[in-house]
Design an enzyme around this catalytic site. Structure first.
Site, PDB file in Angstrom:
ATOM      1  N   ASP A  94       0.009   5.162   1.061  1.00 20.52           N
ATOM      2  CA  ASP A  94      -0.160   6.045   2.221  1.00 20.52           C
ATOM      3  C   ASP A  94      -0.227   5.238   3.511  1.00 20.52           C
ATOM      4  OD1 ASP A  94      -1.371   9.014   1.096  1.00 20.52           O
ATOM      5  OD2 ASP A  94      -1.416   7.301  -0.251  1.00 20.52           O
TER       6      ASP A  94
ATOM      7  N   ASP B 118      -1.672  -1.026   5.806  1.00 17.29           N
ATOM      8  CA  ASP B 118      -1.962  -0.547   7.167  1.00 17.29           C
ATOM      9  C   ASP B 118      -3.444  -0.346   7.421  1.00 17.29           C
ATOM     10  OD1 ASP B 118      -1.958   1.732   5.357  1.00 17.29           O
ATOM     11  OD2 ASP B 118      -2.082   2.991   7.146  1.00 17.29           O
TER      12      ASP B 118
ATOM     13  N   ASP C 144       0.873  -1.166   0.000  1.00 16.62           N
ATOM     14  CA  ASP C 144       0.000   0.000   0.000  1.00 16.62           C
ATOM     15  C   ASP C 144       0.922   1.230   0.000  1.00 16.62           C
ATOM     16  OD1 ASP C 144      -2.370   1.606   0.421  1.00 16.62           O
ATOM     17  OD2 ASP C 144      -1.722   1.780   2.505  1.00 16.62           O
TER      18      ASP C 144
END
Length: 215
Positions: A10, A167, A8
């Site tokens: 960000d 996250d 991922d």
């Protein structure tokens, strides 16, 4: 055997919190509302602009045109996309270690292409990553597994040869649905440790360099 690691963007590779927070706070100020400190807006970042606006405007959000607010945030962010954004500590060294082991690297993000590619171009450690799948590259986005599978295809590997690191809950759900090894980046914008652990990823890592020992 792991032949590729997908990430991922960000909250996993990049700490974009100060730039996205600045965009939110700019819009809040424009509407005469109090700005937010980092500890309040950071947990919302991985869930997109809608989550940021919900945190910032709270119960007043229903009094505004959501599409207009979203555009205001994105316009400001696009114009100030990499003022403060940077790789999390340890990311650059981790990527070098992966490359040294001939492990392919890709990015699968829900960030749209018009924001992702200008941002990546400004980050030296990430600008040469070729396999990048954004939120609008396909007709579906995470938690759908298809973006992850598409990235694996671009890298010439199978799903079972991939590890996916993220996250947010949608990241872990997408990895599991794609039959990839799932890893939660606990250093990222997780809502809380307990909630992140509840996603039941195969690995929960506190620091990027821990990934190398699991490859």
């Amino acid at each position: 055997m792991t032949k590729a690691v997908l990430f991922d963007l960000d909250g996993t590779l990049l700490d974009t919190s100060d730039d996205l927070g600045a965009a939110l706070n700019h819009v809040l100020k424009e509407h005469g509302l109090p700005t937010l400190p980092k500890n309040e807006y950071s947990p919302a970042i991985s869930n997109g602009v809608k989550a940021l606006l919900e945190v910032g405007f709270k119960d007043k959000l229903v009094d505004y045109d959501f599409s207009s607010l979203r555009k205001q945030v994105l316009d400001y962010y696009e114009q100030n996309i990499s003022v403060h954004s940077h790789c999390f500590d340890g990311i650059t060294d981790m990527l070098k270690s992966l490359y040294a082991q001939d492990i392919a690297v890709g990015i699968v993000t829900n960030k749209p292409e018009f924001l992702t590619f200008p941002l990546l171009a400004k980050i030296d450690a990430l600008k040469d990553i070729k396999a990048v799948v954004c939120g609008d590259t396909l007709k579906v986005a995470k938690p759908h597994p298809e973006p992850l599978l598409y990235a694996a295809k671009k890298l010439g590997v199978t799903a079972t040869q991939c590890t996916y690191v993220g996250d947010a809950q949608r990241d872990i759900e997408a990895a599991k649905a794609a039959k990839m090894r799932s890893v939660t980046a606990l250093w990222g914008f997780i809502p809380s440790l307990d909630e992140a652990l509840s996603w039941q990823a195969e690995l929960n890592l506190k620091q990027p360099n821990e990934l190398i020992s699991h490859i």
